[in-house]
Design a protein around this motif. Structure first.
Motif, short mmCIF file in Angstrom:
data_model
loop_
_atom_site.label_atom_id
_atom_site.label_comp_id
_atom_site.label_asym_id
_atom_site.label_seq_id
_atom_site.Cartn_x
_atom_site.Cartn_y
_atom_site.Cartn_z
N ALA A 216 44.12 42.92 47.15
CA ALA A 216 45.25 42.46 46.35
C ALA A 216 45.82 43.67 45.64
CB ALA A 216 44.80 41.42 45.34
N VAL A 217 47.13 43.78 45.62
CA VAL A 217 47.76 44.90 44.92
C VAL A 217 48.34 44.37 43.62
CG1 VAL A 217 49.43 46.76 45.04
CG2 VAL A 217 48.34 45.93 47.13
N GLN A 225 51.05 41.76 46.27
CA GLN A 225 50.70 41.54 47.68
C GLN A 225 49.22 41.27 47.79
OE1 GLN A 225 51.99 44.68 50.29
NE2 GLN A 225 51.58 43.49 52.15
N ILE A 226 48.87 40.35 48.68
CA ILE A 226 47.45 40.10 48.90
C ILE A 226 47.28 39.75 50.36
CG2 ILE A 226 47.64 37.67 48.20
CD1 ILE A 226 44.77 38.01 46.98
N ASP A 231 46.86 44.76 56.88
CA ASP A 231 48.24 44.33 56.63
C ASP A 231 48.80 44.99 55.38
OD1 ASP A 231 48.01 42.80 58.80
OD2 ASP A 231 47.89 40.87 57.75
N VAL A 232 47.99 44.99 54.33
CA VAL A 232 48.49 45.54 53.07
C VAL A 232 48.81 47.02 53.22
CG1 VAL A 232 47.92 46.03 50.65
CG2 VAL A 232 47.31 43.83 51.66
N PHE A 233 47.92 47.73 53.90
CA PHE A 233 48.13 49.17 53.99
C PHE A 233 49.18 49.56 55.01
CE2 PHE A 233 43.94 49.05 51.95
CZ PHE A 233 44.30 49.74 50.81
N ASP A 238 56.83 45.97 49.37
CA ASP A 238 57.97 46.63 48.74
C ASP A 238 57.66 48.10 48.41
OD1 ASP A 238 56.47 46.66 46.42
OD2 ASP A 238 57.59 45.05 45.44
N ASP A 239 58.64 48.76 47.87
CA ASP A 239 58.52 50.19 47.60
C ASP A 239 57.35 50.53 46.68
OD1 ASP A 239 60.66 50.48 49.13
OD2 ASP A 239 62.02 51.24 47.57
N ARG A 240 57.16 49.66 45.67
CA ARG A 240 56.11 49.96 44.70
C ARG A 240 54.74 49.93 45.36
NH1 ARG A 240 56.78 45.66 40.20
NH2 ARG A 240 56.79 44.41 42.09
N VAL A 241 54.54 48.90 46.19
CA VAL A 241 53.26 48.82 46.89
C VAL A 241 53.13 49.99 47.84
CG1 VAL A 241 51.81 47.43 48.39
CG2 VAL A 241 53.32 46.31 46.74
#
Lengths: 370, 232
Positions: A216-217, A225-226, A231-233, A238-241
């Motif tokens: 989870a970010v 995002q979770i 997938d997350v990486f 979005d830009d921040r993540v």
């Protein structure tokens, strides 16, 4: 937003409409978060994003301003229920936080507090000190230990409690690299064996990536995002993540053509192609991992067939990083590539010379600006 | 110079012969101050901990008051206690004035802020994260308090030494509320004042030496406990 990949079991721990206010500021705002049995949930986020607050709220150490925590479907209430539930959890903080007593009494303390029978407590303490390789330190005073030893003792202390959920707050951050690697390895083995439900927060994207079932970010107190780590990486929402999870290039561009999942993107004049269904004329951020870029000599004929993108540019900066070399290429916009030392030496290039940066269309991740 | 030598010789004579008067004075000094220290220890640690761990309206005022109390002049304490215990005073009916109990009360009032102040400072210095860790280990509120006190045992022993030191050597309050009555309320400090006044320096020196030895022995015992648990 809450991508659930373990739909089979009901969540063990659940937060609903959770907010924490510090002074005037809302430091945490989590409408919904679920922790499933036997999963390793890693919460990552920059410093000050509310990770520790989230962890302490879930571990029932911090009273949220609003919201409910549910354990096994039952809402947590104040009073003795709180103490009983805390006694099913264990928390490992960033600092080892050992009491001024012997290692042995530190490890058995929680067991005594929880009313574990003496012989049982003894066995468990022995077992976990051994498991973390510190049984020889049992009679030492806690304050005489090194940083790594203290950390091992604090982990042994937590696991000896045989918690139903273990919470870890940046457990390896303060350690030097070799100590940290050795300990991470032991820790991962223990997690794999015990399959204990784990919630870990960290600002280090590299920490325990191999183990996490979900990532989870957390940014500015919100889970943006979770999902599963890959997938997350690879597909930050979005830009921040993106700027947090990726060690990569983030460049502006516009989609100029869309051809059944292959987008053409204009980046300050240069054309690249990316695997994406984003519609024409959409402004995007182009994300490109440093490692996914191959550098070729301009004369080179051997082009990897799948690498659709080739951008020529001048080498502006070369920065050696151990076994790798970080090369900045100016293609009208700066692109950073991380290549192995060996392949860099083979190129026989220097700053000021021209090089071709090559990468696959599938390596490019586009984030649309909505 | 003879005066001092005479005093020292006299002191050892009194000690070795086991002069009943001197022993009585010494014993009363010790029992009054030890009782007062014990009472202040219990109250001071409890109150100090409560104040350290809780936020409440007027907290700063209370803490300032405690810190001021740490330096309260014993004569002022003596005056206040005397007024309260005076025959027509609020607590006059208890008939405690000019008894060892009155001395214990006065000495408690002197040492309580000292022990409270030390406890307060000590408990506040404990890393709040350590408290969180103790809670996370599954401690109930009482278990947490007990562990906090165990964790701070060394500075708390220093608090005991400071509190005891202040009252065993105090004279003003003991004189006022005890009255320096032979065989009843005469303690080492009041006896020294009296003998000095009479010009019997020999006895005054002897009693002073006994007082110093006493303070040394008590502190030696406490220090031994403190330093042993430190290196163990």
């Amino acid at each position: 937003m809450n991508e659930v990949n373990q739909t089979s079991a009901p969540p063990l721990l659940e937060a609903k409409e959770l907010t924490v206010v510090l002074g005037e500021q809302k430091v945490l705002d989590v409408p919904s978060l679920q922790v499933f049995p036997n999963e390793v949930l890693v919460v990552i986020g920059p410093n000050g994003s509310g990770k520790t607050t989230l962890l302490q709220s879930l571990a029932l150490l911090l009273k949220p301003a609003t919201g409910t925590i549910l354990y096994r479907g039952q809402p947590v209430q104040n009073g003795s229920n709180l103490l009983q539930l805390r006694r099913r959890f264990a928390v490992v903080f960033q600092e080892s936080l050992l009491l001024n007593a012997s290692v042995w009494s530190n490890v058995t303390l929680g067991l005594h507090l929880r009313g574990v029978e003496k012989n049982e407590a003894k066995q468990r303490a022995q077992k976990w000190l051994e498991r973390f390789g510190v049984s020889s330190l049992a009679h030492r005073q806690a304050k005489t230990l090194s940083g790594g030893e203290s950390k091992r003792v604090s982990l042994a202390r937590a696991f000896a409690l045989q918690p139903e959920v273990i919470f870890l707050d940046e457990p390896f951050t303060a350690l030097d690299n070799p100590t940290r690697q050795a300990l991470t390895e032991d820790f991962e083995n223990v997690l794999r064996e015990t399959r204990v439900t784990t919630v870990m927060v960290t600002h280090d994207r590299n920490e325990s990536l191999t183990l996490s079932s979900r990532v989870a970010v957390l940014i500015d107190g919100r889970i943006v995002q979770i999902g599963n780590p890959r997938d997350v990486f690879s597909c930050p929402v979005d830009d921040r993540v993106a700027s947090f999870v990726e060690a990569g290039n983030h460049l502006p561009g516009v989609v100029t053509a869309q051809n059944e999942g292959l987008a053409s993107v204009d980046m300050s004049g240069a054309q690249i192609q990316a695997v994406s269904y984003i519609a024409m004329a959409t402004k995007v951020t182009v994300c490109l991992h440093y490692e996914d870029i191959t550098l070729l000599a301009p004369s080179s004929q051997t082009v990897p067939s799948s690498a659709r993108n080739r951008l020529a540019g001048k080498i502006v900066k070369v920065f050696p990083l151990g076994s790798q070399v970080k090369v900045t290429v100016d293609c009208g916009f700066p692109i950073i590539a991380l290549v192995t030392k060996r392949s860099w030496e083979d190129l026989k290039l220097e700053v000021g010379q021209t090089v071709v940066a090559s990468f696959k269309a599938s390596s490019v991740h586009l984030i649309p600006h909505l | 110079m003879d005066l001092i030598v005479e005093g020292i010789v006299r002191a050892f004579q009194l000690l070795i012969q086991g002069d009943p008067q001197t022993l009585k004075i010494t014993f009363l000094s010790l029992s009054v101050s030890v009782s007062a220290t014990m009472i202040s220890l219990v109250l001071g640690v409890a109150l100090g901990t409560v104040i350290a761990l809780n936020k409440f309206f007027g907290r700063r005022f209370v803490v300032t008051l405690i810190n001021t109390g740490m330096g309260a002049p014993p004569v002022v304490v003596g005056l206040v206690v005397t007024i309260f215990l005076w025959r027509n005073g609020p607590l006059g009916a208890l008939h405690l004035l000019y008894t060892p109990y009155a001395m214990v009360i006065a000495q408690c009032i002197i040492s309580l802020p000292i022990i409270m102040g030390f406890t307060l400072a000590t408990i506040q210095q404990v890393d709040p994260k350590l408290r969180l860790q103790i809670v996370a280990l599954g401690a109930s509120r009482m278990q947490m308090l007990w562990l906090l006190l165990r964790e701070t045992r060394l500075p708390l022993l220093a608090a005991v030494m400071a509190g005891f030191g202040a009252i065993i050597s105090e004279v003003g309050a003991s004189m006022m509320v005890g009255g320096n009555i032979t065989n009843q309320t005469r303690v080492l400090t009041t006896a020294v004042v009296m003998e000095t006044g009479k010009g019997d320096f020999g006895l005054a020196i002897a009693l002073s030496i006994i007082l110093m030895i006493l303070v040394y022995l008590v502190n030696f015992a406490l220090t031994t406990v403190q330093q042993r648990s430190k290196t163990r």
